[in-house]
Design an enzyme around this catalytic site. Structure first.
Site, PDB file in Angstrom:
ATOM      1  N   LYS A 198      23.231  13.459  21.574  1.00  0.00           N
ATOM      2  CA  LYS A 198      21.982  12.575  21.747  1.00  0.00           C
ATOM      3  C   LYS A 198      22.613  11.765  19.983  1.00  0.00           C
ATOM      4  O   LYS A 198      23.400  11.852  19.537  1.00  0.00           O
ATOM      5  CB  LYS A 198      21.678  13.844  21.097  1.00  0.00           C
ATOM      6  CG  LYS A 198      21.690  14.856  20.228  1.00  0.00           C
ATOM      7  CD  LYS A 198      20.653  16.219  19.786  1.00  0.00           C
ATOM      8  CE  LYS A 198      20.640  16.396  18.407  1.00  0.00           C
ATOM      9  NZ  LYS A 198      19.738  17.601  18.787  1.00  0.00           N
ATOM     10  N   TYR A 248      17.632  -1.811 -10.140  1.00  0.00           N
ATOM     11  CA  TYR A 248      15.935  -1.577 -10.040  1.00  0.00           C
ATOM     12  C   TYR A 248      15.784   0.101 -10.499  1.00  0.00           C
ATOM     13  O   TYR A 248      16.300   1.036 -10.800  1.00  0.00           O
ATOM     14  CB  TYR A 248      15.849  -1.590  -8.556  1.00  0.00           C
ATOM     15  CG  TYR A 248      15.119  -2.512  -7.950  1.00  0.00           C
ATOM     16  CD1 TYR A 248      15.061  -3.494  -8.234  1.00  0.00           C
ATOM     17  CD2 TYR A 248      16.557  -2.989  -6.889  1.00  0.00           C
ATOM     18  CE1 TYR A 248      14.487  -5.223  -7.197  1.00  0.00           C
ATOM     19  CE2 TYR A 248      16.681  -3.952  -5.767  1.00  0.00           C
ATOM     20  CZ  TYR A 248      15.576  -5.187  -5.662  1.00  0.00           C
ATOM     21  OH  TYR A 248      16.031  -6.381  -5.381  1.00  0.00           O
TER      22      TYR A 248
END
Ligand SMILES: *Cc1c(COP(=O)(O)O)cnc(C)c1O
Length: 383
Positions: free
Chosen positions: A40, A270
């Site tokens: 999957k 950041y």
């Protein structure tokens, strides 16, 4: 030149991991179960074509998406295919029929659609028991009635083989509850004919579970459903994939695009979450969260630069992340970086540093990351 980031997929590692799992099952059980390789999410992020090559020796393929199942057939896979959530609407049934795709049956709506449908060939199906996961499936007191309904569909020519399945909630960390789920499964399905499918990676790798399924369903074909371990990652928080002899099938690599000194007292990136208490050499890697590297990775997350293990510094940006070059004084612009995989930390180690699991990291690699698929040579060694 494109950005240097790359996901390298090793199909021989996929085949190797399948052999490791088959070998463990052969030692653990009298009649070796068959293996559905779970592919999957486009083969847990490795790509469907790589998964098809790597798992060419699997007994079957299990997945969720109908289009992916059709793609497998059209690529030449002729073995069994199982849809783990089954079908979603009546029109899917005609596609299942045309491409010989087996279905899970987990709810009354699916049963009603089957009972009302007209299809030219009978489908293979597994009726799913909800033994404690409480996500999909029939509760133990509804199971036998549903199973009989499914068997009636055999007489009607709509279903062919009808099996039983369930799914474990905590096979990775709670053997007692897993045994309880197994006991509920055995009580609900005892004496019902047909193939049986219970074990995910964690249960497949734990000696005893597959064996006790065979014991209780003697004479019936058992299928296991391993996913994550086939990609070389561990389903267990405290036990590495390497300890099972599994090989990582995905390596996420990049390069340094800058190397410079972060002066004492200055912060990087950041939010200024990492501040240097001494002048230190840092590197900037062309890899960020827009590539699928987790933004939640913290300072200290392992990363390998020029073959030396070092650590992430500060916050991961969209396109870049920073690393400590203290342990790698020789590193320079262009030095190779391994974020996870061969020659770097395992995906499970990186996952641990960001409060998630290897499954999430492997399936999160974004389409902008180029892939290189290493083909297995006939001798079994990657070319
Ligand atoms: C994903 C999935 C598996 C495989 O799980 P792993 O933990 O990756 O081995 C097996 N069965 C079902 C129903 C699944 O959804």
């Amino acid at each position: 030149m494109p950005r240097p980031i790359l996901a390298t997929i090793d199909t021989e590692a996929l085949s190797h991991n399948l052999r490791i799992v088959a070998g463990r099952l052969a030692r653990d059980t009298v009649d070796s179960p068959r293996i559905w390789a779970v592919i999957k999410a486009r083969g847990y992020g490795h790509g469907l074509s790589a998964a098809l090559q790597g798992f060419s020796q699997a007994d079957g393929l299990a997945m969720l998406d109908l289009d992916e199942a059709v793609h497998c057939r059209e690529s030449g896979w002729s073995g069994p295919i199982l849809l783990l959530e089954g079908f979603f609407e009546t029109s899917d049934l005609e596609v299942l029929n045309r491409y010989r795709i087996a279905t899970t049956l987990h709810c009354n709506e699916q049963m009603a659609m089957l009972e009302a449908c007209r299809i030219p060939h009978a489908l293979d199906a597994y009726v799913k028991l909800d033994s404690g996961m409480h996500r999909l499936g029939f509760l133990p007191d509804e199971f036998r009635v549903t199973f009989r309904r499914a068997q009636a569909l055999r007489s009607a020519g709509i279903l062919n083989s009808v099996g039983k399945m369930t799914h474990f909630a905590r096979a990775d960390d709670d053997p007692a509850f897993t045994r309880e789920q197994l006991a509920r499964f055995q009580a609900a399905t005892q004496e019902l004919p047909g193939p049986v499918s219970v074990c995910n990676s964690a249960a497949t790798l734990t000696p005893g579970f597959a064996a006790s399924v065979s014991d209780c369903h003697a004479g019936q074909t058992q299928w296991v459903r391993p996913g994550i371990c086939l990609y070389g990652a561990s389903p267990f928080a405290g036990q590495s994939a390497d300890s099972f002899g599994l090989h990582p099938a995905m390596t996420l690599s990049s390069q340094l695009i800058s190397a410079h000194v972060l002066p004492t007292g200055e912060a990087i990136g950041y939010g200024q979450t990492f501040r240097a208490d001494h002048a230190m050499r840092v590197g900037i890697v062309a890899c960020g969260y827009a590539d699928g590297y987790p933004r939640h990775a913290v300072t200290g997350t392992p990363v390998t630069v020029a073959g030396v293990r070092t650590q992430l510094l500060g916050r991961v940006s969209m396109d870049m992340l920073a690393v400590d070059l203290g342990p790698v004084p020789q590193a320079h612009v262009g030095s190779p970086v391994v974020l996870w995989g061969v020659g770097g930390p395992s995906v499970d180690e990186v996952a641990l540093s960001c409060g998630t699991i290897g499954y999430e990291l492997l399936t999160a690699i974004t389409p902008r990351v180029p892939r290189s698929v290493l083909q297995a040579s006939p001798s079994g060694n990657p070319l």
